[in-house]
Design a protein around this motif. Sequence first.
Motif, PDB file in Angstrom:
ATOM      1  N   LEU A   8       0.798  -1.224   0.000  1.00  0.00           N
ATOM      2  CA  LEU A   8       0.000   0.000   0.000  1.00  0.00           C
ATOM      3  C   LEU A   8       0.837   1.283   0.000  1.00  0.00           C
ATOM      4  N   GLU A   9       2.133   1.144  -0.085  1.00  0.00           N
ATOM      5  CA  GLU A   9       2.987   2.322   0.073  1.00  0.00           C
ATOM      6  C   GLU A   9       4.364   2.037  -0.505  1.00  0.00           C
ATOM      7  N   ILE A  10       5.098   3.113  -0.810  1.00  0.00           N
ATOM      8  CA  ILE A  10       6.512   2.977  -1.158  1.00  0.00           C
ATOM      9  C   ILE A  10       7.311   3.088   0.134  1.00  0.00           C
ATOM     10  N   ASN A  11       8.078   2.049   0.443  1.00  0.00           N
ATOM     11  CA  ASN A  11       8.854   2.008   1.675  1.00  0.00           C
ATOM     12  C   ASN A  11      10.343   2.108   1.377  1.00  0.00           C
ATOM     13  N   GLU A  12      11.093   2.561   2.352  1.00  0.00           N
ATOM     14  CA  GLU A  12      12.541   2.614   2.236  1.00  0.00           C
ATOM     15  C   GLU A  12      13.148   1.961   3.476  1.00  0.00           C
ATOM     16  N   HIS A  13      14.247   1.251   3.277  1.00  0.00           N
ATOM     17  CA  HIS A  13      14.793   0.439   4.355  1.00  0.00           C
ATOM     18  C   HIS A  13      16.291   0.272   4.154  1.00  0.00           C
ATOM     19  N   ILE A  14      17.028   0.163   5.249  1.00  0.00           N
ATOM     20  CA  ILE A  14      18.448  -0.138   5.159  1.00  0.00           C
ATOM     21  C   ILE A  14      18.609  -1.593   4.734  1.00  0.00           C
ATOM     22  N   LEU A  15      19.495  -1.838   3.784  1.00  0.00           N
ATOM     23  CA  LEU A  15      19.698  -3.188   3.271  1.00  0.00           C
ATOM     24  C   LEU A  15      20.930  -3.833   3.879  1.00  0.00           C
ATOM     25  N   THR A  62      10.977  11.638   1.792  1.00  0.00           N
ATOM     26  CA  THR A  62      10.814  12.754   0.863  1.00  0.00           C
ATOM     27  C   THR A  62      10.989  12.254  -0.567  1.00  0.00           C
ATOM     28  N   HIS A  63       9.961  12.406  -1.404  1.00  0.00           N
ATOM     29  CA  HIS A  63      10.084  11.906  -2.775  1.00  0.00           C
ATOM     30  C   HIS A  63      10.727  12.960  -3.673  1.00  0.00           C
ATOM     31  N   ILE A  64      11.221  12.500  -4.794  1.00  0.00           N
ATOM     32  CA  ILE A  64      12.066  13.339  -5.643  1.00  0.00           C
ATOM     33  C   ILE A  64      11.289  14.497  -6.272  1.00  0.00           C
ATOM     34  N   LEU A  71       0.850  10.730  -1.758  1.00  0.00           N
ATOM     35  CA  LEU A  71       0.909  10.567  -3.206  1.00  0.00           C
ATOM     36  C   LEU A  71       1.216   9.122  -3.593  1.00  0.00           C
ATOM     37  N   SER A  72       2.160   8.501  -2.900  1.00  0.00           N
ATOM     38  CA  SER A  72       2.509   7.118  -3.223  1.00  0.00           C
ATOM     39  C   SER A  72       1.376   6.164  -2.877  1.00  0.00           C
ATOM     40  N   GLN A  73       0.677   6.407  -1.764  1.00  0.00           N
ATOM     41  CA  GLN A  73      -0.468   5.567  -1.409  1.00  0.00           C
ATOM     42  C   GLN A  73      -1.578   5.694  -2.450  1.00  0.00           C
ATOM     43  N   PHE A  74      -1.777   6.912  -2.937  1.00  0.00           N
ATOM     44  CA  PHE A  74      -2.805   7.132  -3.952  1.00  0.00           C
ATOM     45  C   PHE A  74      -2.519   6.311  -5.210  1.00  0.00           C
ATOM     46  N   TRP A  75      -1.261   6.358  -5.684  1.00  0.00           N
ATOM     47  CA  TRP A  75      -0.940   5.641  -6.909  1.00  0.00           C
ATOM     48  C   TRP A  75      -0.902   4.129  -6.699  1.00  0.00           C
ATOM     49  N   CYS A  76      -0.667   3.695  -5.481  1.00  0.00           N
ATOM     50  CA  CYS A  76      -0.796   2.257  -5.184  1.00  0.00           C
ATOM     51  C   CYS A  76      -2.258   1.818  -5.329  1.00  0.00           C
ATOM     52  N   ASP A  77      -3.186   2.694  -4.924  1.00  0.00           N
ATOM     53  CA  ASP A  77      -4.612   2.392  -5.096  1.00  0.00           C
ATOM     54  C   ASP A  77      -4.993   2.412  -6.582  1.00  0.00           C
ATOM     55  N   TRP A 137       1.484  15.388 -14.026  1.00  0.00           N
ATOM     56  CA  TRP A 137       0.378  14.421 -14.022  1.00  0.00           C
ATOM     57  C   TRP A 137       0.515  13.435 -12.870  1.00  0.00           C
ATOM     58  N   VAL A 138       1.738  13.223 -12.382  1.00  0.00           N
ATOM     59  CA  VAL A 138       1.926  12.351 -11.221  1.00  0.00           C
ATOM     60  C   VAL A 138       1.543  13.099  -9.953  1.00  0.00           C
ATOM     61  N   ARG A 139       1.910  14.374  -9.885  1.00  0.00           N
ATOM     62  CA  ARG A 139       1.579  15.173  -8.698  1.00  0.00           C
ATOM     63  C   ARG A 139       0.072  15.295  -8.521  1.00  0.00           C
TER      64      ARG A 139
END
Length: 467
Positions: free
Chosen positions: A71-78, A269-271, A388-394, A348-350
């Motif tokens: 449901l979201e874009i996540n970021e994590h230490i690898l 923070t997205h690009i 924004l990322s949750q919206f596009w996941c939907d 259009w993404v915003r």
Amino acid sequence: MIDKKAADALKTVPLSNNTVCCRIDDMGIDIVDQVVEKLKHSGSFALQLDEWTDVSVEAQLILFVRYKDILEINEHILFCKKLTGSTMGEDVFHIIDSFFSEHNLDWKSCTHLCTDGAASMIGRVKGLLAQIKKVNPDVEWNHCIIHREALASKRMSPELHNVLNDGVKVINFIESRPLNHRLFESLCHDSGTEHQQLLLHTDVRWLSRGKTLQRLFELRDEVSAFLSEHSHPLVAVFEDTDWVARLAYLADVFSKLNNLNLTLQGKGTHILNMYDKACGFMKKIKLWERKCEDGDISCFQQLDTYLSTCDVDRAPMVQLVSTHLSKLNSEFNSYFPDIENKSAKLDWVRNPFMTESTNNNIPTRLQENLLDVSSDRGLKMSYSETTLSQFWCDVEKEYPDLGKHALNELLPFGSTYLCEVVFSSMTIIKTKHRNRLSLEKSLITAVVTLSPRLTKLMSEKQGQVSH
């Protein structure tokens, strides 16, 4: 087996160091395994990495990953791994490639890479990017936007650079000597100033210049009195109104640059947002430049106030400011070429509900899907209630191709901020008294288990991370 009282007593018995260490390592391994499984399921991911030398003179490589979850874009230490030899691009690639091979990750799934602009990262032959392109030619590289901002603001005219150098010499004379530090602190206390000490300048701190110069300008009268008492030769510069005016301008302009730097920092923070902040600042530079051409420097409050209250020839100072702003504008255009057009193409993404966002930047089939989305009132209601990322996941659930294309634009890291925050944390965790500490697995566990606390630390210490 006995009773609750005995069980509670047993709980108070501390575990051995080895047992705690093994459990932390097991947790770190399990966390990495979970993240790897999510990466395989997501199909594409972006990387952010940086290298740093710790207190034990060991080179540490930090790698963060950003991927689309359910449901979201996540970021994590690898991972956090030690570079045993050199820190060339080939060595960095070998460590990442070994990790990918060990966990069956495909380089084709890596769509974006964010690093600084060091030769070891972007060298055409032996750089990390060149090595990755051998296995995945389609990978896209992003130069850390915060690094670019710092580089764009670094160059200045000799007149202004001399002011900075003199200021650093004065600060070092006062702050690097314990006796001078105490005497100056006592002088400021007797004067009733808000601050009672200067800030040391370091070139590797993003916000160091702005804070250092701001504090020096605020305490300029106390500094001048202190230097006069000690017969220091640089006391003459504080009696030079032109020099002080230049100091006021540097304090003003670097404070504005610091504000930009802070808005570019932060977790998640997205690009696109970073593009907007950079574009907005570049427009401000043009505004300030036009104002200076008209003789108006009210946008630099401390300089304007100082020129209004002191006997200083205004015209040469305005010309100096105008020249620096022109150079600053040129540097930003050099490090952020065509950023406004790049940003506009992603409107259009915003906001997909802007009818004018339907253009030729995406295939016709996706434009048709975009028109369907813009006409969907249910999605329009959810747009204002989610990220924004949750919206596009939907959206991806109903329009897979359009949603995937939009999420791919939101996937890249815009900066290496997360790596820098971890480096700052490592300077506290791994000290000269604990220089044998291995952070390869324990750091991953710490980042996850202390995530809420780490997020608070990032917000409190924002801007204090190392370059």
